[in-house]
Design an enzyme around this catalytic site. Structure first.
Site, mmCIF file in Angstrom:
data_model
loop_
_atom_site.group_PDB
_atom_site.id
_atom_site.type_symbol
_atom_site.label_atom_id
_atom_site.label_comp_id
_atom_site.label_asym_id
_atom_site.label_seq_id
_atom_site.Cartn_x
_atom_site.Cartn_y
_atom_site.Cartn_z
ATOM 1 N NE ARG A 96 6.972 32.930 57.946
ATOM 2 C CZ ARG A 96 8.306 32.912 57.870
ATOM 3 N NH1 ARG A 96 9.010 33.954 58.290
ATOM 4 N NH2 ARG A 96 8.939 31.860 57.412
ATOM 5 C CE LYS A 114 8.816 31.422 53.547
ATOM 6 N NZ LYS A 114 9.817 32.109 52.739
ATOM 7 C CD GLU A 159 12.189 40.599 52.733
ATOM 8 O OE1 GLU A 159 12.339 39.809 53.682
ATOM 9 O OE2 GLU A 159 11.157 40.622 52.038
HETATM 10 N N1 PXG Z 1 12.779 37.223 53.602
HETATM 11 C C1 PXG Z 1 12.294 36.479 52.590
HETATM 12 C C2 PXG Z 1 11.779 37.160 51.386
HETATM 13 C C3 PXG Z 1 12.270 35.078 52.705
HETATM 14 O O1 PXG Z 1 11.778 34.338 51.707
HETATM 15 C C4 PXG Z 1 13.292 35.285 54.898
HETATM 16 C C5 PXG Z 1 13.266 36.664 54.732
HETATM 17 C C6 PXG Z 1 13.787 34.724 56.187
HETATM 18 O O2 PXG Z 1 12.697 34.248 56.980
HETATM 19 P P1 PXG Z 1 12.887 33.033 58.005
HETATM 20 O O3 PXG Z 1 11.554 32.861 58.633
HETATM 21 O O4 PXG Z 1 13.301 31.856 57.186
HETATM 22 O O5 PXG Z 1 13.926 33.452 58.984
HETATM 23 C C7 PXG Z 1 12.764 34.466 53.871
HETATM 24 C C8 PXG Z 1 12.725 32.980 53.975
HETATM 25 C C9 PXG Z 1 15.906 29.800 49.615
HETATM 26 C C10 PXG Z 1 14.668 30.189 50.348
HETATM 27 O O6 PXG Z 1 15.861 28.802 48.887
HETATM 28 C C11 PXG Z 1 14.695 31.106 51.381
HETATM 29 C C12 PXG Z 1 13.530 31.457 52.055
HETATM 30 C C13 PXG Z 1 12.381 30.871 51.651
HETATM 31 C C14 PXG Z 1 12.363 29.972 50.629
HETATM 32 C C15 PXG Z 1 13.497 29.607 49.959
HETATM 33 O O7 PXG Z 1 16.923 30.486 49.776
HETATM 34 N N2 PXG Z 1 13.661 32.372 53.069
#
Ligand code: PXG
Length: 289
Positions: free
Chosen positions: A50, A149, A182
């Protein structure tokens, strides 16, 4: 704490980058948030894929190979003696001048930070959480695609501010047409009868690794009918169950949305099964170190 920057380890106080780095000046870069459980980096290859896909969208060439990055991540974990960790990989455009032009940045900066994880309070996992819909709409894919991301998280931060002002940890973000996309750092799912719904990523959601794992669990272990389709807040309010997924949150039940109680107001039966099955996956899916 030892922090990796461009192939070398630095103490926390000495881990610094230039004020001319375009990651700082323009949010020009990409990142990943990864977790390790009991010396297994959960779905590391998927996170690395990713990251490279995000970088490709920015025409940002990561200066090391996927294999080299994988080794660097493992080395950082070992260097810090962590068996359960939160790993942040950041790739910035690198040092340039004060103009936007990425061509002026000759070498991207590669940063790996491994730290202990900060979790939501245990009470929220037991009783479920309350969330609200943010008034800030998710970036439109034609402008900044939420599948990337990137280091530019202002859109999510606006919504996070709204969540905190409402006394919640998370907020739902709608796209410009009003469909649920989301949350600020988590993907969202609803269950109605035997159907598990989550928005398709093309409407403006990150292709979450936890999301992907949950889809597999729901199909293969629970026999739920998984559909990636558009839905509105109405479908959320009238769902039987709702939950969020993310690397930090794992799987967490949502019991109230915009003041409406979801189902019976307690974590639903499928959600609880998915939470348990997800825990099992963290013991087996990933790269051992
Ligand atoms: N949507 C967004 C916008 C994210 O940033 C997710 C979904 C979940 O993806 P994963 O691959 O982790 O299942 C994310 C990722 C935080 C934090 O501090 C959270 C994310 C990234 C960076 C920081 O809460 N989540």
């Amino acid at each position: 704490m030892k922090i990796y920057i461009n192939g070398k380890f630095y103490e926390k106080e000495d881990a610094k980058i230039s004020v001319f780095d375009h990651g700082l000046l323009y949010g020009d870069g990409v990142f990943e948030g990864i977790r390790s459980y009991n010396n297994i980096v959960f779905r590391l290859k998927e996170h690395i894929d990713r990251l490279y896909n995000s970088a490709k969208a920015l025409m940002l060439e990561i200066p090391i190979s996927k294999t080299e990055l994988e080794s660097a991540i493992i080395k950082t974990l070992k260097e810090n003696n962590l068996s359960d960790a939160y790993i942040r990989v950041v790739i910035t455009r690198g040092v340039g001048d004060l103009g936007l032009d990425p061509k002026k940045c000759s070498c991207p900066t590669v940063i790996i930070i491994a730290d202990k994880i900060v979790l939501y309070p245990q009470e929220l996992y037991q009783n479920g959480m309350e969330i609200v819909t943010a008034s800030t709409r998710r970036n439109i894919p034609e402008a900044i695609n939420p599948c990337i991301k990137s280091l530019n998280y202002l859109n999510n931060i606006f919504a996070k501010i709204e969540a905190r002002r409402a006394g919640c940890e998370e907020a739902i973000m709608l796209n410009s047409e009003g469909y649920v996309t989301e949350c600020t750092g988590d993907n969202i799912f609803v269950i109605k009868d035997n159907n598990l719904l989550t928005p398709p990523t093309y409407i403006g959601a990150l292709p979450g690794i936890t999301r992907d794992t949950v889809i597999d669990i729901a199909k293969s272990k629970l026999g739920l009918n998984v559909k990636e389709e558009l839905f509105t807040t109405y479908h959320l309010y009238s769902s039987d169950e709702c939950f969020l997924t993310g690397t930090a949150a794992e799987v967490i039940s949502v019991v109230k949305v915009d003041g409406r109680t979801i189902g019976d107001g307690i974590p639903g039966k499928y959600t609880k099964l998915i939470m348990t099955e997800f825990k099992e996956m963290t013991k087996v899916l990933g790269v051992k170190y």
